[in-house]
Design a protein around this motif. Structure first.
Motif, PDB file in Angstrom:
ATOM      1  N   LYS A 118      15.385  12.275  -8.284  1.00 31.84           N
ATOM      2  CA  LYS A 118      16.485  12.062  -6.409  1.00 31.84           C
ATOM      3  C   LYS A 118      17.756  11.198  -6.585  1.00 31.84           C
ATOM      4  N   ALA A 119      18.937  11.449  -6.027  1.00 33.02           N
ATOM      5  CA  ALA A 119      19.994  10.563  -5.900  1.00 33.02           C
ATOM      6  C   ALA A 119      19.666   9.131  -5.347  1.00 33.02           C
ATOM      7  N   ASP A 120      19.391   9.020  -3.808  1.00 34.26           N
ATOM      8  CA  ASP A 120      18.869   7.713  -3.712  1.00 34.26           C
ATOM      9  C   ASP A 120      17.326   7.975  -3.282  1.00 34.26           C
ATOM     10  N   TRP A 121      17.138   6.541  -3.920  1.00 33.95           N
ATOM     11  CA  TRP A 121      15.587   6.669  -4.170  1.00 33.95           C
ATOM     12  C   TRP A 121      14.930   5.626  -2.908  1.00 33.95           C
ATOM     13  N   GLY A 122      16.096   4.624  -2.218  1.00 29.48           N
ATOM     14  CA  GLY A 122      16.432   4.045  -0.823  1.00 29.48           C
ATOM     15  C   GLY A 122      15.859   4.921   0.212  1.00 29.48           C
ATOM     16  N   ALA A 123      16.896   5.756   0.234  1.00 27.96           N
ATOM     17  CA  ALA A 123      16.772   6.687   1.812  1.00 27.96           C
ATOM     18  C   ALA A 123      15.769   8.088   1.349  1.00 27.96           C
ATOM     19  N   THR A 124      15.209   7.772   0.061  1.00 23.91           N
ATOM     20  CA  THR A 124      13.532   8.510   0.069  1.00 23.91           C
ATOM     21  C   THR A 124      12.614   7.754   0.386  1.00 23.91           C
ATOM     22  N   TRP A 125      12.443   6.747   0.265  1.00 29.36           N
ATOM     23  CA  TRP A 125      11.599   5.311   0.929  1.00 29.36           C
ATOM     24  C   TRP A 125      11.117   5.933   2.081  1.00 29.36           C
ATOM     25  N   ARG A 126      12.251   5.672   2.827  1.00 22.11           N
ATOM     26  CA  ARG A 126      12.792   5.335   4.404  1.00 22.11           C
ATOM     27  C   ARG A 126      12.184   6.288   5.071  1.00 22.11           C
ATOM     28  N   ASN A 127      12.374   7.626   4.314  1.00 18.30           N
ATOM     29  CA  ASN A 127      11.180   9.030   5.459  1.00 18.30           C
ATOM     30  C   ASN A 127      10.449   9.114   4.797  1.00 18.30           C
ATOM     31  N   TRP A 128       9.417   8.396   4.130  1.00 19.18           N
ATOM     32  CA  TRP A 128       8.255   8.019   3.729  1.00 19.18           C
ATOM     33  C   TRP A 128       7.523   7.100   5.078  1.00 19.18           C
ATOM     34  N   CYS A 129       8.298   6.364   4.580  1.00 21.95           N
ATOM     35  CA  CYS A 129       7.687   5.187   5.600  1.00 21.95           C
ATOM     36  C   CYS A 129       7.801   6.212   7.071  1.00 21.95           C
ATOM     37  N   ARG A 130       8.648   6.446   7.898  1.00 23.15           N
ATOM     38  CA  ARG A 130       8.466   6.706   8.427  1.00 23.15           C
ATOM     39  C   ARG A 130       7.488   8.265   8.632  1.00 23.15           C
ATOM     40  N   GLY A 151       0.943  -0.947   0.217  1.00 28.43           N
ATOM     41  CA  GLY A 151       0.067   0.184  -0.129  1.00 28.43           C
ATOM     42  C   GLY A 151       0.642   1.686   0.453  1.00 28.43           C
ATOM     43  N   VAL A 152       2.169   1.087   0.693  1.00 29.00           N
ATOM     44  CA  VAL A 152       2.772   1.955   0.928  1.00 29.00           C
ATOM     45  C   VAL A 152       3.522   2.505  -0.104  1.00 29.00           C
ATOM     46  N   ALA A 153       3.664   1.147  -1.113  1.00 32.43           N
ATOM     47  CA  ALA A 153       4.186   2.052  -2.052  1.00 32.43           C
ATOM     48  C   ALA A 153       3.816   2.345  -3.822  1.00 32.43           C
ATOM     49  N   GLU A 154       2.601   1.393  -3.453  1.00 33.31           N
ATOM     50  CA  GLU A 154       1.651   2.209  -4.815  1.00 33.31           C
ATOM     51  C   GLU A 154       1.636   3.748  -4.387  1.00 33.31           C
ATOM     52  N   ARG A 155       1.101   4.384  -2.551  1.00 33.95           N
ATOM     53  CA  ARG A 155       1.328   5.505  -2.838  1.00 33.95           C
ATOM     54  C   ARG A 155       2.406   6.494  -2.705  1.00 33.95           C
TER      55      ARG A 155
END
Length: 280
Positions: free
Chosen positions: A236-248, A217-221
């Motif tokens: 973005k230079a680092d999509w993994g870091a962007t994902w983690r900040n989004w989840c937080r 669900g988070v991935a779709e949003r």
């Protein structure tokens, strides 16, 4: 400056000139200097009009001298000429009249240890142009091949690149995310847009799960939001870091609303995303 020192005209113009003296200087331009394709050659008019060549040469001799300068500009190494009488006769345009024109046409040229002729003034201009061409190629390489250029740059250039990267990824890169997992591959200092087929890998899904979130669900949003963000803000230079900040931010209770940025372009993307969801 001397005129082709210790290299007198050979008796047979079809043969190369005699060997250069033992005291010959090293080549005046780098062996790989190449200005071919660069039609512009700087001409110091004040220096030329004050020169012995201008004062002493006839019109035909001056014409041959200038022709040799122009031909030498396109040689490799740049600013040099082959030490061969028949070739020089051809390059100067003198033809059969070369023996008469030779002394004045080669005024100022010296023979170096590589067996080629160099003119100190022309070599000075060629070295400057060669450095400028190398700098332009380096700038183009950094623009079109950022990762390769980063690998080749010195510590000073690397620090400049690190500063550019820090500006691009300040909102995503944190000390905590750096300690939690290795940095993923970076597409380049300018970053990259999210792929429409992007899916969080097992590590990123596990991170979302540890926060009590539904990874799919988070991935779709996450994907819908970033695909809708226009321009450089969507790179973005680092999509993994962007994902983690989004989840937080989602764990904090705001979901998409708490992740809302203050930049006008991102606000517009948010409105478009909500409008499309309402229409569906």
């Amino acid at each position: 400056m001397t005129d082709h020192p210790a290299c007198k005209p050979p008796s047979d113009p079809a043969r190369p000139s005699p060997a250069c003296p033992l005291s010959a200087p090293a080549p005046l331009t780098p062996p790989d200097s190449d200005l071919r394709g660069l039609p512009f050659m700087p001409l110091d008019t004040v220096r030329l009009l004050d020169s012995d060549l201008f004062a002493l040469s006839t019109g035909d001799e001056f014409k041959c001298a200038v022709a040799l300068w122009c031909k030498a500009w396109q040689q490799v190494p740049a600013g040099s000429l082959p030490d061969h009488e028949r070739v020089l006769a051809h390059l100067s345009g003198a033809g059969a009249g070369w023996p008469v024109m030779r002394a004045m046409a080669l005024h100022g040229w010296v023979i170096c240890t590589d067996g080629r002729l160099y003119h100190p003034v022309l070599a000075e201009k060629a070295n400057h142009a060669w450095k400028a061409r190398q700098a332009q190629r380096a700038r183009a390489n950094r623009r079109w091949h950022p990762q390769e250029s980063t690998d080749r740059t010195s510590a000073v250039a690397a620090s400049d690149g690190a500063a550019a990267y820090a500006r691009e990824s300040t909102r995503e890169s944190t000390a905590d995310s750096t300690r939690e997992s290795p940095q993923p591959d970076i597409a380049g200092l300018r970053g990259a847009r999210l792929s429409p087929a992007w899916q969080p890998d097992a590590t990123l899904q596990a991170f979302a799960s540890t926060l009590g979130l539904d990874p799919q669900g988070v991935a779709e949003r996450f994907r819908d939001y970033w695909l809708a963000v226009p321009g450089a803000r969507g790179r973005k230079a680092d999509w993994g870091a962007t994902w983690r900040n989004w989840c937080r931010r989602e764990q904090a209770g705001g979901g998409l609303r708490s992740a809302r940025p203050s930049h006008p372009l991102e606000e517009q993307a948010m409105r478009l995303l909500r409008r499309g969801a309402g229409a569906g």
